[in-house]
Design a protein around this motif. Structure first.
Motif, PDB file in Angstrom:
ATOM      1  N   TYR A  16      -5.593 -17.137  -0.689  1.00  0.00           N
ATOM      2  CA  TYR A  16      -5.779 -16.041   0.233  1.00  0.00           C
ATOM      3  C   TYR A  16      -5.676 -16.375   1.554  1.00  0.00           C
ATOM      4  N   PRO A  17      -6.553 -16.948   2.184  1.00  0.00           N
ATOM      5  CA  PRO A  17      -6.596 -17.290   3.624  1.00  0.00           C
ATOM      6  C   PRO A  17      -5.234 -17.544   4.176  1.00  0.00           C
ATOM      7  N   LEU A  18      -4.347 -18.409   3.341  1.00  0.00           N
ATOM      8  CA  LEU A  18      -3.173 -19.058   3.888  1.00  0.00           C
ATOM      9  C   LEU A  18      -2.193 -17.626   3.864  1.00  0.00           C
ATOM     10  N   ALA A  19      -2.196 -16.783   2.826  1.00  0.00           N
ATOM     11  CA  ALA A  19      -1.477 -15.725   2.678  1.00  0.00           C
ATOM     12  C   ALA A  19      -1.576 -14.671   3.880  1.00  0.00           C
ATOM     13  N   VAL A  20      -3.125 -14.435   4.122  1.00  0.00           N
ATOM     14  CA  VAL A  20      -3.432 -13.659   5.293  1.00  0.00           C
ATOM     15  C   VAL A  20      -2.806 -14.326   6.718  1.00  0.00           C
ATOM     16  N   GLN A  21      -2.989 -15.446   6.896  1.00  0.00           N
ATOM     17  CA  GLN A  21      -2.303 -15.922   8.252  1.00  0.00           C
ATOM     18  C   GLN A  21      -0.574 -15.953   8.223  1.00  0.00           C
ATOM     19  N   PHE A  22      -0.233 -16.127   7.071  1.00  0.00           N
ATOM     20  CA  PHE A  22       1.238 -15.776   7.006  1.00  0.00           C
ATOM     21  C   PHE A  22       1.703 -14.361   7.558  1.00  0.00           C
ATOM     22  N   TYR A  23       1.128 -13.439   7.036  1.00  0.00           N
ATOM     23  CA  TYR A  23       1.584 -11.932   7.393  1.00  0.00           C
ATOM     24  C   TYR A  23       1.039 -12.045   8.764  1.00  0.00           C
ATOM     25  N   GLU A  24      -0.023 -12.528   9.318  1.00  0.00           N
ATOM     26  CA  GLU A  24      -0.264 -12.346  10.771  1.00  0.00           C
ATOM     27  C   GLU A  24       0.859 -13.042  11.492  1.00  0.00           C
ATOM     28  N   ASP A  25       1.170 -14.065  11.189  1.00  0.00           N
ATOM     29  CA  ASP A  25       2.167 -14.887  11.802  1.00  0.00           C
ATOM     30  C   ASP A  25       3.431 -14.095  11.948  1.00  0.00           C
ATOM     31  N   LEU A  26       3.788 -13.483  10.768  1.00  0.00           N
ATOM     32  CA  LEU A  26       4.894 -12.718  10.723  1.00  0.00           C
ATOM     33  C   LEU A  26       4.898 -11.651  11.483  1.00  0.00           C
ATOM     34  N   GLY A  27       3.786 -11.030  12.143  1.00  0.00           N
ATOM     35  CA  GLY A  27       3.747  -9.836  13.019  1.00  0.00           C
ATOM     36  C   GLY A  27       3.078  -8.595  12.454  1.00  0.00           C
ATOM     37  N   PHE A  28       2.558  -8.750  11.370  1.00  0.00           N
ATOM     38  CA  PHE A  28       1.667  -7.558  10.961  1.00  0.00           C
ATOM     39  C   PHE A  28       0.406  -7.380  11.605  1.00  0.00           C
ATOM     40  N   GLU A  29      -0.247  -6.444  11.842  1.00  0.00           N
ATOM     41  CA  GLU A  29      -1.502  -6.237  12.306  1.00  0.00           C
ATOM     42  C   GLU A  29      -2.604  -5.932  11.046  1.00  0.00           C
ATOM     43  N   LYS A  30      -3.649  -6.846  11.298  1.00  0.00           N
ATOM     44  CA  LYS A  30      -4.745  -6.726  10.270  1.00  0.00           C
ATOM     45  C   LYS A  30      -5.446  -5.703  10.631  1.00  0.00           C
ATOM     46  N   ILE A  31      -5.691  -4.372   9.876  1.00  0.00           N
ATOM     47  CA  ILE A  31      -6.487  -3.539  10.202  1.00  0.00           C
ATOM     48  C   ILE A  31      -7.893  -3.362   9.475  1.00  0.00           C
ATOM     49  N   PHE A  32      -7.742  -4.132   8.493  1.00  0.00           N
ATOM     50  CA  PHE A  32      -9.278  -4.373   7.577  1.00  0.00           C
ATOM     51  C   PHE A  32      -8.987  -5.619   6.727  1.00  0.00           C
ATOM     52  N   THR A  33     -10.362  -6.304   6.643  1.00  0.00           N
ATOM     53  CA  THR A  33     -10.153  -7.572   5.853  1.00  0.00           C
ATOM     54  C   THR A  33     -11.480  -7.608   5.094  1.00  0.00           C
ATOM     55  N   SER A  34     -11.595  -8.272   3.985  1.00  0.00           N
ATOM     56  CA  SER A  34     -12.842  -8.793   3.283  1.00  0.00           C
ATOM     57  C   SER A  34     -12.324  -9.672   2.576  1.00  0.00           C
ATOM     58  N   ASP A  35     -13.450 -10.504   1.651  1.00  0.00           N
ATOM     59  CA  ASP A  35     -12.739 -11.599   0.950  1.00  0.00           C
ATOM     60  C   ASP A  35     -11.872 -11.191  -0.352  1.00  0.00           C
ATOM     61  N   GLU A  36     -11.744  -9.841  -0.616  1.00  0.00           N
ATOM     62  CA  GLU A  36     -11.004  -9.410  -1.765  1.00  0.00           C
ATOM     63  C   GLU A  36      -9.665  -8.724  -1.296  1.00  0.00           C
ATOM     64  N   THR A  38      -6.857  -7.542   2.503  1.00  0.00           N
ATOM     65  CA  THR A  38      -6.520  -7.236   3.691  1.00  0.00           C
ATOM     66  C   THR A  38      -5.657  -6.346   3.785  1.00  0.00           C
ATOM     67  N   ILE A  39      -5.657  -5.212   4.795  1.00  0.00           N
ATOM     68  CA  ILE A  39      -4.758  -4.222   4.913  1.00  0.00           C
ATOM     69  C   ILE A  39      -4.037  -4.571   6.274  1.00  0.00           C
ATOM     70  N   PHE A  40      -2.761  -4.606   5.858  1.00  0.00           N
ATOM     71  CA  PHE A  40      -1.832  -4.869   6.963  1.00  0.00           C
ATOM     72  C   PHE A  40      -0.815  -3.641   7.458  1.00  0.00           C
ATOM     73  N   ARG A  41      -0.479  -3.594   9.026  1.00  0.00           N
ATOM     74  CA  ARG A  41       0.189  -2.528   9.319  1.00  0.00           C
ATOM     75  C   ARG A  41       1.176  -3.096  10.302  1.00  0.00           C
ATOM     76  N   MET A  42       2.355  -2.443  10.403  1.00  0.00           N
ATOM     77  CA  MET A  42       3.350  -2.659  11.403  1.00  0.00           C
ATOM     78  C   MET A  42       4.146  -1.385  11.497  1.00  0.00           C
ATOM     79  N   ASP A  43       3.900  -0.407  12.669  1.00  0.00           N
ATOM     80  CA  ASP A  43       4.399   0.577  13.090  1.00  0.00           C
ATOM     81  C   ASP A  43       3.745   1.570  12.051  1.00  0.00           C
ATOM     82  N   GLU A  44       4.479   2.254  11.203  1.00  0.00           N
ATOM     83  CA  GLU A  44       4.046   3.204  10.054  1.00  0.00           C
ATOM     84  C   GLU A  44       3.968   2.780   8.755  1.00  0.00           C
ATOM     85  N   THR A  45       4.313   1.204   8.331  1.00  0.00           N
ATOM     86  CA  THR A  45       4.375   0.558   7.241  1.00  0.00           C
ATOM     87  C   THR A  45       2.928  -0.320   7.118  1.00  0.00           C
TER      88      THR A  45
END
Length: 118
Positions: A16-36, A38-45
């Protein structure tokens, strides 16, 4: 009745931590995170990355991300270093049998992203 947004729950795979970092590195903004979750956003997606592993599901899970400039996304994927850093596979833009031009990107869990130009 009107629907205006779909927020899929994407499995993270075993790391899970690797997947979170992958999407951050891809350019998605983390708007919520917990151990279970993470909500990501990019523009309206937006999508929910769920701390969940199920190999059969992951290998059959596909998403389509519609973007404005597919060539810019391909350049971003190459320049961001995510392909090499995470050992993921990506196919450059090409016309698909269904008529759209697309990049195929496998995330670290094996989820297939169809990045298409609209």
């Amino acid at each position: 009745m009107k629907a205006f947004k779909l927020r899929p729950f994407v499995p993270s795979g075993e790391d899970y931590p690797l997947a979170v970092q992958f999407y951050e590195d891809l350019g998605f903004e983390k708007i919520f995170t917990s151990d279970e979750l993470t909500i990501f956003r990019m523009d309206e997606t937006e999508f929910h990355l769920q701390n969940y592993q199920n190999a059969e599901l992951q290998m059959n899970y596909m998403l389509e991300l519609c973007v404005q400039d597919l060539d810019a996304w391909w350049s971003h994927l190459q320049q961001s270093g995510v392909i090499g850093k995470y050992g993921v596979k990506a196919k450059p833009p090409e016309i698909q049998p269904y008529g759209r031009r697309a990049i195929h990107l496998l995330d670290p869990a094996g989820v297939l992203w169809h990045i298409t130009e609209v």
